[in-house]
Design an enzyme around this catalytic site. Structure first.
Site, PDB file in Angstrom:
ATOM      1  N   ARG A 109     -21.825  -6.280  11.436  1.00 14.56           N
ATOM      2  CA  ARG A 109     -22.909  -5.972  12.379  1.00 14.56           C
ATOM      3  C   ARG A 109     -24.278  -5.718  11.781  1.00 14.56           C
ATOM      4  O   ARG A 109     -25.300  -6.246  12.278  1.00 14.56           O
ATOM      5  CB  ARG A 109     -22.506  -4.679  13.220  1.00 14.56           C
ATOM      6  CG  ARG A 109     -23.093  -4.133  14.170  1.00 14.56           C
ATOM      7  CD  ARG A 109     -23.101  -5.359  15.420  1.00 14.56           C
ATOM      8  NE  ARG A 109     -24.531  -5.802  15.322  1.00 14.56           N
ATOM      9  CZ  ARG A 109     -24.898  -6.953  15.814  1.00 14.56           C
ATOM     10  NH1 ARG A 109     -24.044  -7.720  16.824  1.00 14.56           N
ATOM     11  NH2 ARG A 109     -26.126  -7.334  16.167  1.00 14.56           N
ATOM     12  N   CYS A 138     -35.412  -0.597  16.935  1.00 15.71           N
ATOM     13  CA  CYS A 138     -34.495  -0.456  17.983  1.00 15.71           C
ATOM     14  C   CYS A 138     -33.846   0.879  18.223  1.00 15.71           C
ATOM     15  O   CYS A 138     -33.622   1.354  19.208  1.00 15.71           O
ATOM     16  CB  CYS A 138     -33.584  -1.721  17.714  1.00 15.71           C
ATOM     17  SG  CYS A 138     -34.216  -3.324  18.062  1.00 15.71           S
ATOM     18  N   HIS A 139     -33.111   1.379  17.086  1.00 14.87           N
ATOM     19  CA  HIS A 139     -32.189   2.427  17.016  1.00 14.87           C
ATOM     20  C   HIS A 139     -32.855   3.825  16.891  1.00 14.87           C
ATOM     21  O   HIS A 139     -32.175   4.748  17.090  1.00 14.87           O
ATOM     22  CB  HIS A 139     -30.936   2.281  16.009  1.00 14.87           C
ATOM     23  CG  HIS A 139     -30.329   0.807  16.441  1.00 14.87           C
ATOM     24  ND1 HIS A 139     -29.619   0.897  17.536  1.00 14.87           N
ATOM     25  CD2 HIS A 139     -30.047  -0.120  15.733  1.00 14.87           C
ATOM     26  CE1 HIS A 139     -28.943  -0.577  17.452  1.00 14.87           C
ATOM     27  NE2 HIS A 139     -29.427  -1.042  16.593  1.00 14.87           N
ATOM     28  N   CYS A 173       2.483   3.328  -3.226  1.00 13.01           N
ATOM     29  CA  CYS A 173       1.849   4.317  -3.858  1.00 13.01           C
ATOM     30  C   CYS A 173       1.315   5.357  -2.943  1.00 13.01           C
ATOM     31  O   CYS A 173       1.389   6.563  -3.270  1.00 13.01           O
ATOM     32  CB  CYS A 173       0.539   3.649  -4.597  1.00 13.01           C
ATOM     33  SG  CYS A 173       0.716   2.567  -5.970  1.00 13.01           S
ATOM     34  N   HIS A 174       1.089   4.797  -1.545  1.00 12.40           N
ATOM     35  CA  HIS A 174       0.260   5.844  -0.631  1.00 12.40           C
ATOM     36  C   HIS A 174       1.139   6.321   0.441  1.00 12.40           C
ATOM     37  O   HIS A 174       0.949   7.320   1.171  1.00 12.40           O
ATOM     38  CB  HIS A 174      -1.003   5.247  -0.130  1.00 12.40           C
ATOM     39  CG  HIS A 174      -1.893   5.058  -1.026  1.00 12.40           C
ATOM     40  ND1 HIS A 174      -2.800   5.680  -1.726  1.00 12.40           N
ATOM     41  CD2 HIS A 174      -2.417   3.639  -1.646  1.00 12.40           C
ATOM     42  CE1 HIS A 174      -3.695   5.381  -2.473  1.00 12.40           C
ATOM     43  NE2 HIS A 174      -3.214   4.091  -2.419  1.00 12.40           N
ATOM     44  N   CYS A 206     -27.605  -7.962  12.890  1.00 12.69           N
ATOM     45  CA  CYS A 206     -28.778  -7.101  13.624  1.00 12.69           C
ATOM     46  C   CYS A 206     -29.994  -7.913  12.412  1.00 12.69           C
ATOM     47  O   CYS A 206     -31.081  -8.165  13.237  1.00 12.69           O
ATOM     48  CB  CYS A 206     -28.643  -5.942  13.250  1.00 12.69           C
ATOM     49  SG  CYS A 206     -28.085  -4.780  14.514  1.00 12.69           S
ATOM     50  N   CYS A 210      -7.813  -1.673  -5.017  1.00  9.69           N
ATOM     51  CA  CYS A 210      -6.285  -1.249  -5.098  1.00  9.69           C
ATOM     52  C   CYS A 210      -5.663  -2.652  -5.222  1.00  9.69           C
ATOM     53  O   CYS A 210      -4.707  -2.888  -6.267  1.00  9.69           O
ATOM     54  CB  CYS A 210      -5.780  -0.841  -3.709  1.00  9.69           C
ATOM     55  SG  CYS A 210      -5.703   1.117  -3.966  1.00  9.69           S
ATOM     56  N   CYS A 258       0.813  -1.116   0.001  1.00  8.87           N
ATOM     57  CA  CYS A 258      -0.012  -0.176   0.025  1.00  8.87           C
ATOM     58  C   CYS A 258       1.131   1.319   0.198  1.00  8.87           C
ATOM     59  O   CYS A 258       0.920   2.309  -0.750  1.00  8.87           O
ATOM     60  CB  CYS A 258      -0.863  -0.090   1.230  1.00  8.87           C
ATOM     61  SG  CYS A 258      -2.006  -1.425   1.603  1.00  8.87           S
ATOM     62  N   CYS A 307     -34.383  -1.393  11.100  1.00  7.55           N
ATOM     63  CA  CYS A 307     -33.197  -0.960  12.121  1.00  7.55           C
ATOM     64  C   CYS A 307     -34.002   0.138  12.934  1.00  7.55           C
ATOM     65  O   CYS A 307     -33.449   0.310  14.095  1.00  7.55           O
ATOM     66  CB  CYS A 307     -32.540  -0.242  11.285  1.00  7.55           C
ATOM     67  SG  CYS A 307     -31.813  -1.142   9.641  1.00  7.55           S
TER      68      CYS A 307
END
Lengths: 285, 151, 108
Positions: free
Chosen positions: A242, A204-205, A102-103, A246, A137, A99, A201
């Protein structure tokens, strides 16, 4: 408004397990400072947001969990940041590149970058997140194959790159390409009830954010700390892992990681945390 | 709606959560008697005293897989006033043994912190043995909670 | 599992006789031997079973470790430093591997 099915379903679980049902509890009023850098854990919500204030999930955790994230030495997620740094600098593949080839120094070139993903990928004509950018990449520049979803190195490298944006406010540019229409689709998914438990979603949230689901204090379900070190797995957990967890918990079939559904959801859920600091690697229960 | 089905779902969710803690797949859990036997062996048959030793543990652990605990013994760690060992036990795990810390005068202080696994709500027990053979005990109950709908 | 990687944190300098705090963390799954895989077979135990810290060759602190210690084991303890020197940290794996780290401290 509380949804009757949700309450009945959870009530049954609690009764079955004899867990106490705790009512609404406020998130803590505490400051998260990591290596002298204060994180934004509460901020005014962007226009069109259902909440007045967006809040980091850190505010909903117990003191021991909060302390673990605040100490960048003790935070086990930092082990994966270090592993990610090694991968960043490791030459791999037929092109003989790392990586860093290039970076260069990620502390410079990747500073803040993780706060602005997902972005629009004009080549693929779909949103691209950090994991998919790494894969791009690897395939296009390094002559390697894409990582298998949740490969240990994919998680470590994503954690490392997002950690370079620690403290930077989450901000997406929805004017890129067709990102806005993916946001619309993500929003639709966020409110779509699914599974045997018939939860969205938002069940609950949003509708029950701040309540307890058995012993879990429900946060706003923000994405700003991912990948997160989860005490339960004692490992890094990616955002798409996650999401799938859920959805599985609603007893529904769950989409593939990086599928159109979950990329749309990532765009929308990330936007819901606009202005919160990137906390990667956050620590959650 | 079918209440029985939901009840069953609730129960199966609990079972999943329990198995998923990574530490409770096998049935035989240690009894408090096993822990008592370890303490008796450690203390040479004497009953450990209270005081001097402080065990710090959360009252409620957010996840039983990673529970921070600390022990501190009030000791100069010089001359005759030296703590040699502190043993940590958990009386509801498959095996009560957790860790034994060995201190020396070079430790400067008899204090240590680690993170441990608890299969369920139970007592965490610390026992310290001084150079002169005196032993001290402290005990904290830690409630291990079960997470959301999927555990 | 990637090769376990230790992290150690202690002050670079201290005054003679000072009691310093040392924090250590190492990446390790600490497979308890209590879990089963998707086919129902018990996953064999593989943990770090011993940790020790020496200063200039003398043991400062050590710990016998059981499977009840969490993944990525963390130990925090103290050391009384009387002179400049080198701390050596050692973690011993069930498979016989030994992971080590060293840190120096200057005592003024």
């Amino acid at each position: 408004m509380r949804h009757s099915l949700a309450i009945v379903g959870l009530g049954m679980m609690m009764a079955a397990l004899q867990m106490p049902l705790t009512a609404q509890a406020d998130p803590v009023d505490d400051a998260l400072v990591i290596d002298d850098l204060e994180m934004v854990t509460r901020t005014k919500a962007p226009e069109g947001h259902p909440f007045d204030e967006v809040r980091s999930g850190w505010l909903y955790r117990e003191a021991e969990t909060r302390e673990l994230e605040a100490d960048s030495f003790q935070n086990p997620g930092m082990l994966y940041v270090e592993q990610g740094a090694d991968i960043w600098n490791r030459i791999e593949g037929p092109e003989g590149k790392s990586c860093a080839s290039c970076h260069n120094d990620a502390a410079v070139t990747m500073k803040g970058v993780g706060a602005n993903y997902p972005k629009w990928d004009a080549d693929a004509k779909r949103p691209i997140n950090v994991e998919l950018q790494i894969d791009k990449c690897r395939v296009e520049n390094m002559g390697l194959e894409a990582y298998k979803f949740d490969h240990a190195e994919q998680k470590a490298l994503t954690t490392y790159i997002k950690n370079q944006a620690l403290g930077e406010p989450v901000k997406l540019d929805l004017s890129q390409g067709e990102l806005q229409s993916w946001w619309d689709r993500g929003k639709e998914l966020y409110y779509t009830r699914t599974g045997q438990l018939n939860f969205a979603c938002a069940s609950c949230h949003e509708a029950n954010s701040g309540q307890y689901i058995r012993a879990d204090h429900l946060s706003q379900g923000q994405a700003n700390g991912f990948p997160t070190y989860r005490l339960k797995q004692a490992d890094m957990v990616s955002l798409h892992n996650r999401f799938r967890g859920c959805i599985r918990d609603t007893r529904a079939e769950f989409p593939k990681a990086f599928s159109d559904e979950l990329m749309a959801l990532e765009v929308y859920v990330t936007w819901r945390g606009t202005g919160l600091s990137v906390e990667t690697p956050s620590v959650r229960q | 709606m079918n209440i029985n089905r939901r009840q069953a779902l609730g129960l199966s969710a609990g079972a999943v959560a329990f198995a998923a803690t990574g530490f409770s797949a096998l049935p035989a859990l240690a009894s408090a008697e096993d822990a008592d036997k370890r303490i008796a062996d450690f203390a040479g048959g004497k009953t450990p005293e209270t005081g001097k030793l402080t065990l710090t543990a959360p009252e409620i652990a957010e996840n039983g897989n990673t529970v921070p605990i600390s022990v501190t013994v009030d000791s100069a760690m010089e001359g005759d006033d030296v703590v040699e060992e502190v043993m940590i036990l958990a009386d509801g795990n498959p095996n009560p043994d957790v860790a034994t810390f060995h201190f020396s005068e070079a430790s400067g202080a008899a204090a240590a912190t680690t993170r441990m696994r608890l299969a369920k709500t139970q007592n965490v027990i610390a026992v310290a043995r001084m150079k002169d053979g005196t032993t001290y005990v402290d005990k904290k109950e830690v409630k291990v909670t079960i997470g959301g709908c999927g555990g | 599992m990637a090769t376990p990687k230790p992290r150690v944190k202690l002050p670079k300098s201290a005054s003679a006789g000072e009691v310093i705090t040392i924090k250590t963390l190492i990446s390790h799954t600490m497979e308890s031997g209590q879990r089963k895989d998707s086919e129902g077979k018990v996953i064999p135990r593989q943990i770090i079973n011993k940790f020790s810290c020496e200063f200039n060759g003398a043991t400062v602190f050590s710990c016998d470790i059981e499977p009840a210690i969490s993944a990525n084991p963390y130990f925090e303890f103290s050391a009384r430093v009387k002179e400049s020197g080198t701390f050596k940290f050692t973690w011993v794996d069930d498979d016989g591997s030994v992971y080590e780290d060293e840190q120096t401290i200057e005592v003024k």
